[in-house]
Design an enzyme around this catalytic site. Structure first.
Site, mmCIF file in Angstrom:
data_model
loop_
_atom_site.group_PDB
_atom_site.id
_atom_site.type_symbol
_atom_site.label_atom_id
_atom_site.label_comp_id
_atom_site.label_asym_id
_atom_site.label_seq_id
_atom_site.Cartn_x
_atom_site.Cartn_y
_atom_site.Cartn_z
ATOM 1 N N SER A 141 30.587 -29.542 38.722
ATOM 2 C CA SER A 141 31.655 -29.910 37.791
ATOM 3 C C SER A 141 32.412 -28.674 37.364
ATOM 4 O O SER A 141 31.833 -27.587 37.222
ATOM 5 C CB SER A 141 31.068 -30.596 36.553
ATOM 6 O OG SER A 141 32.060 -30.785 35.566
ATOM 7 N N TYR A 154 24.854 -30.783 30.272
ATOM 8 C CA TYR A 154 25.395 -31.246 31.552
ATOM 9 C C TYR A 154 25.838 -30.072 32.424
ATOM 10 O O TYR A 154 25.502 -30.001 33.610
ATOM 11 C CB TYR A 154 26.567 -32.189 31.292
ATOM 12 C CG TYR A 154 27.264 -32.689 32.534
ATOM 13 C CD1 TYR A 154 26.640 -33.617 33.375
ATOM 14 C CD2 TYR A 154 28.550 -32.253 32.864
ATOM 15 C CE1 TYR A 154 27.287 -34.092 34.509
ATOM 16 C CE2 TYR A 154 29.193 -32.725 33.992
ATOM 17 C CZ TYR A 154 28.560 -33.636 34.814
ATOM 18 O OH TYR A 154 29.189 -34.093 35.938
#
Length: 245
Positions: A141, A154
């Site tokens: 990401s 995350y």
């Protein structure tokens, strides 16, 4: 693999927005596509129906990506059905957000199990089984380097994906297998949009110079490149975010 043999792709998280787009795109590229899912069989079968409606081939498989026995069996099934595996795209993952000081440890453990252990299990099977001329594509990401508040847990899990993937690229020296990471920016999927109000979404869309959110098809296009013609792109993290950073 002979030149006239169909290439075979496994897409984990194939019932999701990005995973489904990737599976459809690779099928349009001429590959047989194994659509993996962990919970939403209806959406996974919808992806397969789309593939078959366009004349493609595929199958739907359920497995826990963090269970090495289950994933080994999944790879066995795909090899038995199609004769081998050429491309593995690991889009499966979960995103649980909270400031670092407030993140529940159970949520951190869930992300660790799926995003890190799961990625490791899938990548390990891919390293053992992908045929010469193939490609392994993991998903990270852009938040790893954007440092958005509430994304600490995350982003940490995705940083681990970057590390394991880039090391594997070096470990597969001489095998003619490319290994790369796709790191999307803000992308209009259910996973990303969940819990965000309209103002937040609009603000995120304005971050990129192109002034829009990415789409699953934008991400699938990059995967198609890495899985097909991009034989000289190896050991890289590709930030697919419209120019945010």
């Amino acid at each position: 693999m002979s030149d006239n043999e169909t290439r075979v792709a496994i897409v984990t998280g194939g019932s999701g927005g990005i995973g489904g787009a990737v599976a459809r795109r690779l099928a349009r590229d001429g590959m047989a596509a194994a659509v993996h899912y962990s919970g939403n069989e209806t959406r996974a079968r919808g992806v397969l129906e789309d593939i078959e409606a366009e004349g493609g081939r595929g199958l739907v498989l359920r497995a826990d990506i963090a269970d090495e026995t289950a994933m080994s069996a999944l790879f066995d099934t795909v090899e038995g059905e199609f004769g081998g595996v050429d491309v593995v795209v690991n889009t499966a993952g979960i995103m649980l957000l909270a400031p670092l000081a407030d993140l529940d440890m159970d949520d951190l453990d869930r992300m660790h199990r799926i995003n890190i252990r799961g990625a490791f299990v899938v990548t390990q099977q891919a390293a053992r089984r992908v045929r010469r001329g193939g490609a392994i594509v993991n998903f990270s990401s852009s938040v790893v380097r954007l440092q958005f508040p509430s994304y600490a847990g995350y982003a940490a899990s995705k940083g681990a994906v970057n590390a394991m993937t880039l090391i594997l690229a070096r470990e597969l020296r001489g095998k003619d297998i490319t290994v790369n990471v796709v790191a999307p920016g803000p992308t209009a999927t259910d996973l990303f949009l969940d819990g965000k109000d309209e103002q937040t979404v609009e603000g995120l869309a304005k971050l990129a110079p192109l002034e829009r959110l990415g789409t699953p098809d934008d991400i699938a296009e990059t995967v198609s490149y890495l899985a097909g013609p991009a034989r000289w792109v190896n050991g890289q993290v590709l930030y697919v975010n419209g120019g945010i950073a």
